[in-house]
Design a protein around this motif. Sequence first.
Motif, PDB file in Angstrom:
ATOM      1  N   ASN A   1      -8.906  17.671  73.061  1.00  0.00           N
ATOM      2  CA  ASN A   1     -10.190  18.320  72.812  1.00  0.00           C
ATOM      3  C   ASN A   1     -10.014  19.822  72.614  1.00  0.00           C
ATOM      4  O   ASN A   1      -9.278  20.467  73.366  1.00  0.00           O
ATOM      5  CB  ASN A   1     -11.144  18.083  73.989  1.00  0.00           C
ATOM      6  CG  ASN A   1     -11.426  16.613  74.217  1.00  0.00           C
ATOM      7  OD1 ASN A   1     -11.466  15.825  73.267  1.00  0.00           O
ATOM      8  ND2 ASN A   1     -11.620  16.227  75.466  1.00  0.00           N
TER       9      ASN A   1
ATOM     10  N   ARG B   1     -13.691  19.813  68.293  1.00  0.00           N
ATOM     11  CA  ARG B   1     -12.934  18.694  67.723  1.00  0.00           C
ATOM     12  C   ARG B   1     -12.284  17.863  68.821  1.00  0.00           C
ATOM     13  O   ARG B   1     -11.852  18.398  69.842  1.00  0.00           O
ATOM     14  CB  ARG B   1     -11.820  19.215  66.794  1.00  0.00           C
ATOM     15  CG  ARG B   1     -12.298  19.862  65.529  1.00  0.00           C
ATOM     16  CD  ARG B   1     -11.158  20.438  64.718  1.00  0.00           C
ATOM     17  NE  ARG B   1     -10.439  21.498  65.448  1.00  0.00           N
ATOM     18  CZ  ARG B   1     -10.874  22.738  65.546  1.00  0.00           C
ATOM     19  NH1 ARG B   1     -12.012  23.090  64.967  1.00  0.00           N
ATOM     20  NH2 ARG B   1     -10.187  23.641  66.198  1.00  0.00           N
ATOM     21  N   SER B   2     -12.191  16.566  68.577  1.00  0.00           N
ATOM     22  CA  SER B   2     -11.400  15.651  69.397  1.00  0.00           C
ATOM     23  C   SER B   2     -10.497  14.881  68.455  1.00  0.00           C
ATOM     24  O   SER B   2     -10.955  14.400  67.412  1.00  0.00           O
ATOM     25  CB  SER B   2     -12.288  14.679  70.171  1.00  0.00           C
ATOM     26  OG  SER B   2     -13.061  15.351  71.143  1.00  0.00           O
ATOM     27  N   SER B   3      -9.208  14.763  68.809  1.00  0.00           N
ATOM     28  CA  SER B   3      -8.289  14.121  67.873  1.00  0.00           C
ATOM     29  C   SER B   3      -7.238  13.287  68.596  1.00  0.00           C
ATOM     30  O   SER B   3      -6.882  13.532  69.751  1.00  0.00           O
ATOM     31  CB  SER B   3      -7.596  15.181  67.000  1.00  0.00           C
ATOM     32  OG  SER B   3      -6.888  16.120  67.797  1.00  0.00           O
TER      33      SER B   3
ATOM     34  N   SER C   1     -16.727  13.648  73.436  1.00  0.00           N
ATOM     35  CA  SER C   1     -15.325  13.458  73.062  1.00  0.00           C
ATOM     36  C   SER C   1     -14.982  11.993  72.806  1.00  0.00           C
ATOM     37  O   SER C   1     -13.852  11.678  72.414  1.00  0.00           O
ATOM     38  CB  SER C   1     -14.393  14.037  74.135  1.00  0.00           C
ATOM     39  OG  SER C   1     -14.493  13.314  75.350  1.00  0.00           O
TER      40      SER C   1
ATOM     41  N   TRP D   1     -15.583   9.449  68.496  1.00  0.00           N
ATOM     42  CA  TRP D   1     -14.626   8.884  67.553  1.00  0.00           C
ATOM     43  C   TRP D   1     -14.493   7.372  67.706  1.00  0.00           C
ATOM     44  O   TRP D   1     -14.064   6.672  66.774  1.00  0.00           O
ATOM     45  CB  TRP D   1     -13.246   9.528  67.741  1.00  0.00           C
ATOM     46  CG  TRP D   1     -12.628   9.242  69.080  1.00  0.00           C
ATOM     47  CD1 TRP D   1     -12.766   9.970  70.227  1.00  0.00           C
ATOM     48  CD2 TRP D   1     -11.791   8.132  69.416  1.00  0.00           C
ATOM     49  NE1 TRP D   1     -12.069   9.380  71.266  1.00  0.00           N
ATOM     50  CE2 TRP D   1     -11.462   8.254  70.796  1.00  0.00           C
ATOM     51  CE3 TRP D   1     -11.287   7.044  68.701  1.00  0.00           C
ATOM     52  CZ2 TRP D   1     -10.656   7.336  71.467  1.00  0.00           C
ATOM     53  CZ3 TRP D   1     -10.487   6.117  69.375  1.00  0.00           C
ATOM     54  CH2 TRP D   1     -10.179   6.279  70.736  1.00  0.00           C
TER      55      TRP D   1
ATOM     56  N   ALA E   1      -9.788  11.757  63.963  1.00  0.00           N
ATOM     57  CA  ALA E   1     -10.266  13.115  64.225  1.00  0.00           C
ATOM     58  C   ALA E   1     -11.787  13.132  64.145  1.00  0.00           C
ATOM     59  O   ALA E   1     -12.371  12.643  63.169  1.00  0.00           O
ATOM     60  CB  ALA E   1      -9.671  14.109  63.237  1.00  0.00           C
TER      61      ALA E   1
ATOM     62  N   GLU F   1     -15.101  15.745  64.396  1.00  0.00           N
ATOM     63  CA  GLU F   1     -15.499  17.153  64.343  1.00  0.00           C
ATOM     64  C   GLU F   1     -17.015  17.246  64.518  1.00  0.00           C
ATOM     65  O   GLU F   1     -17.769  16.537  63.852  1.00  0.00           O
ATOM     66  CB  GLU F   1     -15.092  17.755  62.998  1.00  0.00           C
ATOM     67  CG  GLU F   1     -15.501  19.205  62.803  1.00  0.00           C
ATOM     68  CD  GLU F   1     -15.130  19.726  61.421  1.00  0.00           C
ATOM     69  OE1 GLU F   1     -15.624  20.805  61.051  1.00  0.00           O
ATOM     70  OE2 GLU F   1     -14.371  19.035  60.703  1.00  0.00           O
ATOM     71  N   ASN F   2     -17.447  18.108  65.422  1.00  0.00           N
ATOM     72  CA  ASN F   2     -18.877  18.309  65.610  1.00  0.00           C
ATOM     73  C   ASN F   2     -19.464  19.147  64.479  1.00  0.00           C
ATOM     74  O   ASN F   2     -18.800  20.048  63.942  1.00  0.00           O
ATOM     75  CB  ASN F   2     -19.158  18.999  66.942  1.00  0.00           C
ATOM     76  CG  ASN F   2     -19.268  18.007  68.086  1.00  0.00           C
ATOM     77  OD1 ASN F   2     -19.731  16.890  67.912  1.00  0.00           O
ATOM     78  ND2 ASN F   2     -18.841  18.422  69.272  1.00  0.00           N
TER      79      ASN F   2
ATOM     80  N   HIS G   1     -21.950  14.716  63.805  1.00  0.00           N
ATOM     81  CA  HIS G   1     -20.487  14.752  63.836  1.00  0.00           C
ATOM     82  C   HIS G   1     -19.941  13.965  62.654  1.00  0.00           C
ATOM     83  O   HIS G   1     -20.644  13.143  62.046  1.00  0.00           O
ATOM     84  CB  HIS G   1     -19.927  14.219  65.149  1.00  0.00           C
ATOM     85  CG  HIS G   1     -20.063  12.732  65.339  1.00  0.00           C
ATOM     86  ND1 HIS G   1     -21.167  12.161  65.943  1.00  0.00           N
ATOM     87  CD2 HIS G   1     -19.244  11.693  65.004  1.00  0.00           C
ATOM     88  CE1 HIS G   1     -21.018  10.853  65.976  1.00  0.00           C
ATOM     89  NE2 HIS G   1     -19.871  10.546  65.403  1.00  0.00           N
TER      90      HIS G   1
ATOM     91  N   THR H   1     -16.325  11.776  61.531  1.00  0.00           N
ATOM     92  CA  THR H   1     -15.081  11.195  62.014  1.00  0.00           C
ATOM     93  C   THR H   1     -14.234  10.710  60.845  1.00  0.00           C
ATOM     94  O   THR H   1     -14.761  10.131  59.889  1.00  0.00           O
ATOM     95  CB  THR H   1     -15.365   9.994  62.961  1.00  0.00           C
ATOM     96  OG1 THR H   1     -16.150  10.441  64.050  1.00  0.00           O
ATOM     97  CG2 THR H   1     -14.073   9.394  63.485  1.00  0.00           C
TER      98      THR H   1
END
Length: 351
Positions: free
Chosen positions: A204, A213-215, A269, A272, A305, A307-308, A344, A346
């Motif tokens: 995060n 972002r969370s990936s 988070s 995704w 990935a 992304e907000n 968001h 994804t």
Amino acid sequence: MLKPGSTIGILGGGQLGRMLAMAAAQLGYRCIAYAPEKDPVAGDVCADLFTNDWHDAKAMAAFAQKCDVITWEFENVPVEPLAPLTQRLAPHPRALETAQDRVLEKRFVENLGGRPAPWKAVDDRGDLMEAIERIGTPGILKTRRDGYDGKGQWRMASARDAEGFNRTGTPLVYEGLVAFEAEFSVILVRGKDGAVRYWDSPHNVHESGILARSSLPAPAVVTEQVESARALAKQVADALDYVGVLTCEFFATRQGPVFNEMAPRVHNSGHWTIEGAATSQFENHIRAICGLPLGDTATTGSAVAMENIIGKAAAKAHAFLADPDAHLHLYGKATAREGRKMGHVTRVTHG
């Protein structure tokens, strides 16, 4: 086990409630929301909407009467009005009581053997000066209650910053800054039978206190600490006899995972998981609170990935649709304020 056609009550009217209601509909349930706010976006996809005050006992009773089970979509729902609803609530409101007060939360985790950042409760300027002297600077001063997305936080670079600080009457907590290499979250779902499943932990990245972002896959510094972090998160869930999705946020440090905070709900988070996991966090939360078998939490892509979309960026969000790998989610919010999560996007990579 709730049969199809049963009604799920959702406390709160934000995007998390909206996505929970959409997941519930796929499983044959109808949802109603209780959200004392202006234009709650969850109401767009619910069969009924109560916009009464949290402390309107008559309205709350009428809402509960329509529900077979009740859950919540954010952790700042007042606990006191929920007392008459306890038998229908999932998770149990003890999870709210713990998460709503940063001091109670930290003590709770420490009692389980977890390690939060160095901290001290602060009720006046004297406490703050003592905290700075003991813990040092830089640090973060936070409200004990109601803080989220960086709100209710003040950075203390030195003791000089505390000299003119005046927040009389507001319970606070001072935390020493953690030297971390990455931030990550453990997102789990726990069923009524105590069964626990985990999603892969994303890396995060926050900007201005808001998740950007969370990936996945996460870097090695995260994956090497996930097992230890999961063990603590399970202890939290078991101690609370938790039912549903629970999120614990961690800092990955050279000394191992440091607990940041818990969110007794589905979490940003984990967005995704809608396209990137076999079963999303939203569907599994519904499964858990309705007594259904939990779904597979495996990641379905080689990379994911999320992304907000923040504030005015939402005005151009449809441009993401030109990317065949992009999955766009807009939350239906009318006003794009600075720092407001509007949606968001994804991307899932296969192969």
